[in-house]
Each structure stands twice: as C-alpha cells, then as structure tokens.
Write an enzyme that holds these catalytic residues in place. Structure first.
Site, PDB file in Angstrom:
ATOM      1  N   ASP A  34       0.858  -1.083  -0.015  1.00 21.87           N
ATOM      2  CA  ASP A  34       0.013   0.106   0.100  1.00 21.87           C
ATOM      3  C   ASP A  34       0.890   1.134   0.117  1.00 21.87           C
ATOM      4  O   ASP A  34       1.584   1.373   0.925  1.00 21.87           O
ATOM      5  CB  ASP A  34      -1.001  -0.008   1.141  1.00 21.87           C
ATOM      6  CG  ASP A  34      -1.992  -0.997   1.250  1.00 21.87           C
ATOM      7  OD1 ASP A  34      -2.253  -1.433   0.112  1.00 21.87           O
ATOM      8  OD2 ASP A  34      -2.320  -1.452   2.111  1.00 21.87           O
TER       9      ASP A  34
ATOM     10  N   ASP B 109     -13.556  -3.347  -1.899  1.00 30.42           N
ATOM     11  CA  ASP B 109     -13.489  -3.144  -0.774  1.00 30.42           C
ATOM     12  C   ASP B 109     -14.803  -3.503  -0.135  1.00 30.42           C
ATOM     13  O   ASP B 109     -15.910  -2.412  -0.110  1.00 30.42           O
ATOM     14  CB  ASP B 109     -13.140  -1.509  -0.485  1.00 30.42           C
ATOM     15  CG  ASP B 109     -11.665  -1.440  -0.938  1.00 30.42           C
ATOM     16  OD1 ASP B 109     -10.844  -2.509  -0.928  1.00 30.42           O
ATOM     17  OD2 ASP B 109     -11.154  -0.362  -1.630  1.00 30.42           O
TER      18      ASP B 109
END
EC number: 4.3.2.10
Length: 266
Positions: free
Chosen positions: A11, A130
């Site tokens: 990330d 998500d």
C-alpha cells in the site's frame, strides 16, 4: 493440482509503503522499491502495488515509482489505485505491470471493464472490491424492488471513504460478466486487525463467481492464510503487516501452507 498463491501487498502513499488499520492510522513500512525487491527474493508468487490515495486525491499514476518497482521484480505485478481509463491500463502495462486493478473507476463507469478486458484480455484485468459488513440499520435499507436489502456487505469506493450502496456479491458477479479476470476482495472490517480474514465474506464471493478470488484484510498468523484458502475458498491470499515488519517471511508462509496440505509453488 493447481497451486495457491501468496501475494505480498504494498500500500503506497507519498512515495512510501504504509500499513493502517481499517484503512486509517497509516504506519510507514519502507521504500517501495526496496520492499518489492525483498519480497521478490523471498519467493512471493505475486506482488500487488496499490496507490491508496491516488483516487481520493484525484492524482495521476505514479509511473516513475511503478517503473522502478517493476525493474526489481520478476514475478507478476498487479498495480491499482488511480486507474481510471483504458488508456491508463496501457500506460501501466508499458511501465511494467502485468495486471491492472480497477476499483472506484469501475463503480463510476462499469463499461470500462468491458472495454479494457476486450482490448487487453481478462487475464490483465483485476477488480478490487473493498467490502464492509452492513450494520443492522444499513440492512434495513430498501432496495429498488421495495424490500429490505438484508445482511451482507456493501462496496466502498475512494479508498474506503464512500459507501456505494452496491452489494458486494452482486457487484462481483457483474464484474465477472463484464470481463474481469480476477477479484481482489478486501474486508474493510478486518483490514490491519490481524484477527484473520472475513471468511464468510470470502466464501460467499468465491462461491458466487467463477473467477480467482484473492482474499485480503486481517492476516495476523500463518494459519489465517491457510484458513482463507481452505475455509474461505480463495485462490490466493494477500498479506502485508505480517511480512512488512519481519514477523514472517514468504518462505515460512509457504512452508506452513504446505504443512496444512495446500499446494504451493516452492
């Protein structure tokens, strides 16, 4: 027997690898090029590079960093974050990506998956979902059919900032129909918590689609990786925290999966 994959995840924001909990509280985890090279050396099956603030910041792709990472790895590289158009797919493939992950852009314009898949092939197109479990109040939301939506998971966009109201299972099915080749499924409830994948979510999506599903969000032990495959039905498991800070190596993870009877590439 098809082997199961371990995917190390970077990330990235501000040019650094970070890790948070439930998509917030970010902690620095190093330089992306150095971290990528380490996972390549450890034997990760794939690498995911996710620019987690590109969409919310309305920022362009960070191609120089992506090119630098691609030059250090000799395993499949998936790049996501800020991918908006078919042209972005071409730019990322030219920069060294093997697969490109859509998230918010697919929600805004699902047709982009049709066009990108038709041009570059489903094997290049990943859709990241998500998902967050609905609260009791959200479960009472009335659908277009006039009924309460019921328990389940909603899809979030813009780095987990916006509830789209889309049902995660239905969205995964639609993305398969439009030409996605793989689903990267992250439980927002479990992200960074180290208590294990949301196995109910993982199994539900794995059963709903005929695509490979990557389980993401919540790994804290090596058993969690195995559970994602054996209980959740995932084809691949993604982890960050347990690898970033030296708690385990990818090699140790593969050895553990093999000990649980899971076929892995050694």
């Amino acid at each position: 027997m098809l082997t199961k994959r371990i995917i190390a995840c970077l990330d990235v924001t501000g040019g650094r690898v970070v890790k948070g909990v439930n998509f917030v509280g970010l902690r620095d985890a190093g330089d992306p090029v150095a971290v990528a090279a380490r996972y390549n050396a450890q034997g990760a099956d794939e690498l995911a590079f996710l620019d987690i603030t590109a969409t919310s910041d309305e920022r362009d792709l960070i191609l120089p960093i992506i090119e630098a990472v691609a030059s250090q790895v000799f395993i499949p590289l998936t790049v996501g974050g800020g991918v908006r158009t078919q042209a972005d797919v071409r730019r990322l493939l030219n920069a060294g990506a093997d697969k490109v992950s859509f998230n918010s852009a697919a929600i805004a314009d699902p047709q982009v998956i049709d066009t990108a898949s038709a041009k570059y092939g489903a094997q290049c197109i990943v859709v990241a979902i998500d998902a967050r479990r609905r609260s009791a109040e959200e479960s009472r939301r009335i659908t277009a059919g006039g009924r309460a939506i019921g328990p389940g998971w909603d899809v979030y966009s813009h780095g987990g900032r916006r509830n789209t109201g889309l049902d995660a299972l239905a969205w995964a099915v639609e993305m398969q129909r439009r030409g996605a080749g793989e689903i990267l499924l992250t439980s927002m409830d479990r992200d960074g918590t180290r208590i294990g994948f949301d196995l109910e979510l993982t199994r539900a999506v794995s059963d709903a689609v005929g695509l490979p599903v990557i389980a993401s969000g919540g790994v804290g032990t090596l058993d969690h990786l195995a559970d994602g495959i054996q209980t959740g039905g995932a084809d691949a498991v993604l982890a960050a925290s347990i690898f970033h800070y030296g708690e385990y190596t990818v090699g140790q993870a593969k050895q553990h999966l093999a000990g649980r009877g899971i076929a892995v590439r050694r």
